[in-house]
Write an enzyme that holds these catalytic residues in place. Structure first.
Site, PDB file in Angstrom:
ATOM      1  N   THR A 174     -10.835  73.279 -15.003  1.00  0.00           N
ATOM      2  CA  THR A 174     -10.409  72.714 -13.705  1.00  0.00           C
ATOM      3  C   THR A 174     -10.841  71.257 -13.581  1.00  0.00           C
ATOM      4  OG1 THR A 174     -12.377  73.442 -12.478  1.00  0.00           O
ATOM      5  CG2 THR A 174     -10.509  74.970 -12.552  1.00  0.00           C
ATOM      6  N   ASN A 175     -11.950  70.904 -14.205  1.00  0.00           N
ATOM      7  CA  ASN A 175     -12.356  69.486 -14.179  1.00  0.00           C
ATOM      8  C   ASN A 175     -11.432  68.641 -15.053  1.00  0.00           C
ATOM      9  OD1 ASN A 175     -14.865  68.837 -12.516  1.00  0.00           O
ATOM     10  ND2 ASN A 175     -15.419  70.774 -13.497  1.00  0.00           N
TER      11      ASN A 175
ATOM     12  N   ILE B 290     -25.076  72.249 -26.022  1.00  0.00           N
ATOM     13  CA  ILE B 290     -25.992  71.114 -25.932  1.00  0.00           C
ATOM     14  C   ILE B 290     -25.862  70.282 -27.204  1.00  0.00           C
ATOM     15  CG2 ILE B 290     -28.436  70.440 -25.843  1.00  0.00           C
ATOM     16  CD1 ILE B 290     -28.904  72.791 -23.957  1.00  0.00           C
ATOM     17  N   LEU B 291     -25.691  68.978 -27.016  1.00  0.00           N
ATOM     18  CA  LEU B 291     -25.486  68.084 -28.155  1.00  0.00           C
ATOM     19  C   LEU B 291     -26.813  67.465 -28.586  1.00  0.00           C
ATOM     20  CD1 LEU B 291     -22.238  66.578 -26.662  1.00  0.00           C
ATOM     21  CD2 LEU B 291     -22.362  67.963 -28.756  1.00  0.00           C
TER      22      LEU B 291
ATOM     23  N   ASN C 109     -21.197  63.516 -18.289  1.00  0.00           N
ATOM     24  CA  ASN C 109     -21.119  64.965 -18.047  1.00  0.00           C
ATOM     25  C   ASN C 109     -21.101  65.224 -16.552  1.00  0.00           C
ATOM     26  OD1 ASN C 109     -21.446  67.852 -18.586  1.00  0.00           O
ATOM     27  ND2 ASN C 109     -23.565  67.603 -17.899  1.00  0.00           N
TER      28      ASN C 109
ATOM     29  N   HIS D   7     -22.291  67.976 -13.822  1.00  0.00           N
ATOM     30  CA  HIS D   7     -23.187  69.126 -13.682  1.00  0.00           C
ATOM     31  C   HIS D   7     -23.117  69.631 -12.235  1.00  0.00           C
ATOM     32  CE1 HIS D   7     -26.502  71.784 -14.572  1.00  0.00           C
ATOM     33  NE2 HIS D   7     -27.000  71.449 -13.395  1.00  0.00           N
TER      34      HIS D   7
END
Ligand code: GAR
Length: 206
Positions: free
Chosen positions: A16-17, A96-97, A111, A113
């Site tokens: 949705t983002n 997680i990068l 990002n 959040h």
């Protein structure tokens, strides 16, 4: 078009983002960048359908098929560089990068959040869990944050935040939807445009 920042959106789920970014691009809210690639680490992500519907090139990269996180990140870095990507937007990307990755794109990864960082963030806080934690703590206000991504999970510099009031009968699901509608889908496109503008300025184009 030529001078627009090439954006890759990394997704894992519903997207949705991603849709909010696509809609913002169509509406001219995002004008300094162009969504050029969608990458999913989940083959079943509905976000891939959203990319397809808009003729945005997409790729699926699975950690299991790459043989672990390190190889996955090497492949991802290669894919992004081969496509000339200048800005990476994590939009519900549930992995997680490592520092190797974040250093390869310093100040070029953002990002979204679903809380007001520094509350309810970091390792283990993702998706619905964030809203469950906010409700169980009993906070009266939550929201969303867009931030730069560095080697600390949810620890990079904050770009934009928007608060959302918690209501008496909220469940985690209801709250998640309201935080998306009232905060995430608004601030992610705006922050993306702002960062694109900055990157263009840094290139000396304007
Ligand atoms: C969004 O709420 C996003 O903020 C969250 O996952 C959801 C993805 O929804 N991300 C995280 O929790 C990352 N720590 P979407 O796929 O519909 O955009």
């Amino acid at each position: 078009m030529k001078d627009k920042i090439k954006i890759a959106v990394l997704v894992s789920g519903g997207g949705t983002n991603l849709q909010a970014l696509i809609d913002a691009q169509k509406a001219g809210i995002i004008n300094s960048g162009r969504i050029s690639l969608v990458v999913s680490n989940n083959i079943n992500a509905y976000a891939l359908e959203r990319a397809k519907n808009e003729d945005i090139p997409s790729a699926v990269l699975l950690k299991s098929e790459c043989g672990g996180q390190d190889a996955f990140e090497d492949r991802l870095i290669g894919l992004l560089k081969d496509n000339g990507i200048e800005l990476i937007v994590l939009a519900g990307f549930m992995s997680i990068l490592s520092e190797k990755f974040t250093k390869a794109f310093e100040h070029r990864i953002i990002n979204v959040h679903p809380s007001l960082i520094p509350s309810f963030c970091g390792k283990g806080f993702y998706g619905l869990r964030v809203h469950e934690a906010a409700l169980s703590y009993g906070v009266k206000v939550t929201g969303a944050t867009v931030h730069y991504v560095n080697e600390i999970p949810d620890g990079g510099e904050i770009i934009m935040q928007k608060a959302v009031k918690i209501k008496k009968d909220d469940t985690a699901e209801i709250l998640q939807k309201r935080v998306m509608q009232e905060a995430e889908w608004k601030i992610l496109p705006r922050a993306t445009e702002n960062v694109c503008k900055k990157l263009i300025k840094a290139k000396g184009i304007v």
